[in-house]
Design a protein around this motif. Structure first.
Motif, mmCIF file in Angstrom:
data_model
loop_
_atom_site.group_PDB
_atom_site.id
_atom_site.type_symbol
_atom_site.label_atom_id
_atom_site.label_comp_id
_atom_site.label_asym_id
_atom_site.label_seq_id
_atom_site.Cartn_x
_atom_site.Cartn_y
_atom_site.Cartn_z
ATOM 1 N N UNK B 59 0.920 -1.190 -0.090
ATOM 2 C CA UNK B 59 0.099 0.069 0.188
ATOM 3 C C UNK B 59 0.948 1.235 -0.068
ATOM 4 N N UNK B 60 0.277 2.273 -0.548
ATOM 5 C CA UNK B 60 1.000 3.734 -0.361
ATOM 6 C C UNK B 60 0.330 4.217 0.743
ATOM 7 N N UNK B 61 1.301 4.961 1.486
ATOM 8 C CA UNK B 61 0.969 5.396 2.792
ATOM 9 C C UNK B 61 1.417 7.276 2.562
ATOM 10 N N UNK B 62 0.107 7.866 2.790
ATOM 11 C CA UNK B 62 0.318 9.393 2.763
ATOM 12 C C UNK B 62 0.808 10.090 4.111
ATOM 13 N N UNK B 63 1.648 10.336 4.565
ATOM 14 C CA UNK B 63 1.862 10.950 5.827
ATOM 15 C C UNK B 63 2.037 12.366 5.968
ATOM 16 N N UNK B 64 1.110 13.000 6.587
ATOM 17 C CA UNK B 64 1.052 14.577 6.683
ATOM 18 C C UNK B 64 2.515 15.233 7.068
ATOM 19 N N UNK B 65 2.947 15.953 6.286
ATOM 20 C CA UNK B 65 4.196 16.487 6.462
ATOM 21 C C UNK B 65 5.333 15.925 5.830
ATOM 22 N N UNK B 66 5.359 14.623 5.420
ATOM 23 C CA UNK B 66 6.210 13.831 4.572
ATOM 24 C C UNK B 66 6.261 14.475 3.102
ATOM 25 N N UNK B 67 7.333 14.784 2.625
ATOM 26 C CA UNK B 67 7.233 15.481 1.093
ATOM 27 C C UNK B 67 7.046 14.372 0.098
ATOM 28 N N UNK B 71 5.887 3.764 1.550
ATOM 29 C CA UNK B 71 5.253 2.396 1.098
ATOM 30 C C UNK B 71 5.183 1.555 2.173
ATOM 31 N N UNK B 72 4.182 0.498 2.198
ATOM 32 C CA UNK B 72 4.078 -0.544 3.376
ATOM 33 C C UNK B 72 3.406 -1.648 2.969
ATOM 34 N N UNK B 73 4.008 -2.780 3.220
ATOM 35 C CA UNK B 73 3.577 -4.131 3.110
ATOM 36 C C UNK B 73 2.789 -4.749 4.220
ATOM 37 N N UNK B 74 2.494 -3.926 5.039
ATOM 38 C CA UNK B 74 1.710 -4.438 6.271
ATOM 39 C C UNK B 74 -0.037 -4.287 5.769
ATOM 40 N N UNK B 75 -0.636 -5.405 5.413
ATOM 41 C CA UNK B 75 -1.813 -5.356 4.600
ATOM 42 C C UNK B 75 -3.249 -5.506 5.808
#
Lengths: 132, 132
Positions: B59-67, B71-75
């Motif tokens: 999954x793609x992860x959008x973190x506030x403040x990260x430009x 990515x995350x393989x924890x489903x």
DNA sequence: GTAATTGCAAAAGATTTGCCCCATT
DNA sequence: AATGGGGCAAATCTTTTGCAATTAC
């Protein structure tokens, strides 16, 4: 805070942001300001959005799936509802009973400062469209 | 789903992502893969991250403040705790009693599909550091 | 053999920055 | 005169894409 001089560009940007609830991108704001200040540059829009953010007059909003930053002059604590069909972002006021999350970090020594809650789904308008 | 051929590049990227819990950026992954496949290109990393995402393996992860995207393989369904000091992202398993948000959209005809909850604060390690 | 995949480099999109000029105090 | 602010263009950063060569099936 640094000394700050008045600037009609910065005031116009703030006014535009305060008059909408669509959580616009810098580019959308640029298009709007140009109607009033035709020769304003995009760099100035970005610079002033950052200044206004530093002053705490606006907030930057990160929306999952949006490739650019969005801005918000609504300073009341609120959550967001994002429509998966039209991508509109709606503000949801924080209720008296706040979202309880402490049980999620139980057993870990984490100090909670604030919570960011985005609810995804389909808004009323898009449900109506789908029904047709 | 499109036909897909085996590729040691894609396999290496997936293995690296599955072996970490730091929700890395494409660039971090690139650095790691190069230790195994030195001449891999960053474009290939991005291409394969998108393919793996399409297949639902990551999954793609959008973190506030990260430009940049992470990515995350924890489903497993989970929330995130983001440390405001060290910017680490910790996974928080979803509890039995799910976060109740329906009252937040009461009075509005919104259909909820899913919720994204990020908790911000200070992690145990950074609290310990601050105490010194 | 054919089509997926790669490496490379160029392109694209978002945002920041350097520089010099103008405006406000 | 000093300095904040603006316009413009170049630079930066992240991500995507076109293309010719390679590889897996």
């Amino acid at each position: 805070m640094a000394n700050r001089r008045g600037s009609k560009q910065r005031e116009a940007i703030l006014r535009i942001l305060q008059s909408t609830d669509i959580h616009p991108t810098a580019d959308w704001i640029y298009d709007q300001v140009r109607k009033v200040i035709p020769n304003i540059s995009l760099g100035t829009v970005y610079r002033n959005l950052n200044l206004l953010k530093d002053e705490g007059l606006i907030k930057e909003v990160t929306i999952y799936g949006s490739s650019s930053a969005r801005y918000d002059a609504n300073l009341e604590p609120h959550h967001h509802f994002i429509c998966l069909v039209c991508n509109s972002v709606y503000d949801l006021p924080v209720q008296d009973e706040n979202v309880n999350v402490s049980h999620l970090v139980s057993g870990r020594d984490f100090k909670i400062k604030f919570v960011k809650l985005d609810i995804f789904g389909i808004c009323d308008k898009c449900q109506a469209k789908e029904a047709n």
